[in-house]
Design a protein around this motif. Structure first.
Motif, mmCIF file in Angstrom:
data_model
loop_
_atom_site.group_PDB
_atom_site.id
_atom_site.type_symbol
_atom_site.label_atom_id
_atom_site.label_comp_id
_atom_site.label_asym_id
_atom_site.label_seq_id
_atom_site.Cartn_x
_atom_site.Cartn_y
_atom_site.Cartn_z
ATOM 1 N N LEU A 90 -8.676 12.574 8.059
ATOM 2 C CA LEU A 90 -9.458 13.775 7.771
ATOM 3 C C LEU A 90 -9.267 14.815 8.873
ATOM 4 O O LEU A 90 -9.140 16.012 8.592
ATOM 5 N N PHE A 101 -5.713 22.961 0.679
ATOM 6 C CA PHE A 101 -6.977 22.276 0.854
ATOM 7 C C PHE A 101 -6.803 20.866 1.410
ATOM 8 O O PHE A 101 -5.729 20.290 1.348
ATOM 9 N N VAL A 102 -7.913 20.295 1.892
ATOM 10 C CA VAL A 102 -7.922 18.891 2.290
ATOM 11 C C VAL A 102 -7.705 18.074 1.019
ATOM 12 O O VAL A 102 -8.434 18.243 0.033
ATOM 13 N N PRO A 103 -6.701 17.204 0.994
ATOM 14 C CA PRO A 103 -6.439 16.415 -0.218
ATOM 15 C C PRO A 103 -7.641 15.560 -0.626
ATOM 16 O O PRO A 103 -8.334 14.989 0.230
ATOM 17 N N ASP A 104 -7.866 15.472 -1.919
ATOM 18 C CA ASP A 104 -8.990 14.686 -2.437
ATOM 19 C C ASP A 104 -8.942 13.249 -1.948
ATOM 20 O O ASP A 104 -9.980 12.678 -1.585
ATOM 21 N N GLU A 105 -7.762 12.651 -1.935
ATOM 22 C CA GLU A 105 -7.673 11.244 -1.541
ATOM 23 C C GLU A 105 -8.055 11.040 -0.073
ATOM 24 O O GLU A 105 -8.628 10.015 0.284
ATOM 25 N N TYR A 107 -10.286 12.950 1.607
ATOM 26 C CA TYR A 107 -11.741 13.112 1.628
ATOM 27 C C TYR A 107 -12.430 11.877 1.041
ATOM 28 O O TYR A 107 -13.403 11.369 1.596
ATOM 29 N N GLU A 108 -11.920 11.393 -0.084
ATOM 30 C CA GLU A 108 -12.518 10.230 -0.744
ATOM 31 C C GLU A 108 -12.451 8.986 0.132
ATOM 32 O O GLU A 108 -13.394 8.183 0.161
ATOM 33 N N GLU A 109 -11.352 8.802 0.860
ATOM 34 C CA GLU A 109 -11.241 7.655 1.773
ATOM 35 C C GLU A 109 -12.258 7.781 2.902
ATOM 36 O O GLU A 109 -12.886 6.789 3.296
ATOM 37 N N ASP A 116 -23.102 10.198 3.689
ATOM 38 C CA ASP A 116 -23.098 11.666 3.594
ATOM 39 C C ASP A 116 -23.429 12.340 4.921
ATOM 40 O O ASP A 116 -22.799 13.313 5.309
#
Length: 148
Positions: A90, A101-105, A107-109, A116
């Protein structure tokens, strides 16, 4: 070389220091916080911040092997756990935004390893170290000026 100011507005410094402290406290892991700040500083070529955060990492008990291999953390798989690897990924995604953008994968990891609140603090920490890096690099502040 053009002379550059070494002046940093007191209020700007206080605000960034307060943000740094709040993000570190909310993350709750001083060693991880230093690893994140070192990695961002490596990517941004900020010698002052590298010197400072390497000193703080050592003070918090981080070992030389992990510090020495941090720039190659993806290849040094056994040295960094899943949480650290997610935070470092991240950090890189937020620091080097040339791809968009920051890749979804990524962020999800990170969301798998941080709740949160922790994730919000991690994002704040990455944001503030990038701001510090830009302040120091733009003024070419040399390493060695930090004392704990």
């Amino acid at each position: 070389m053009t002379a550059r100011t070494q002046l940093l507005d007191r209020e700007v410094g206080k605000a960034l220091s307060a943000l740094s402290a709040a993000a570190k406290k909310g993350l709750g892991d001083p060693v991880l916080a230093e690893l994140v700040m070192i990695r961002a500083s490596q990517l941004n070529h900020c010698a002052f911040c590298l010197d400072m955060h390497l000193t703080l990492a050592r003070k918090n008990g981080e070992g030389e092997e992990r510090l020495g291999l941090l720039a190659a953390w993806e290849e040094a798989e056994d040295l960094y756990d899943g949480r650290e690897r997610a935070a470092l990924a991240l950090t890189e995604a937020m620091t080097v935004l040339t791809e968009g953008f920051v890749p979804d994968e990524v962020y999800e990891e990170a969301a798998v390893h941080f709740d949160d609140g922790e994730l919000a603090h991690l994002i704040g920490l990455i944001t503030v170290i990038n701001s510090w890096n830009r302040l120091m690099v733009s003024r070419r502040v040399p390493p060695g000026g930090y004392t704990p």
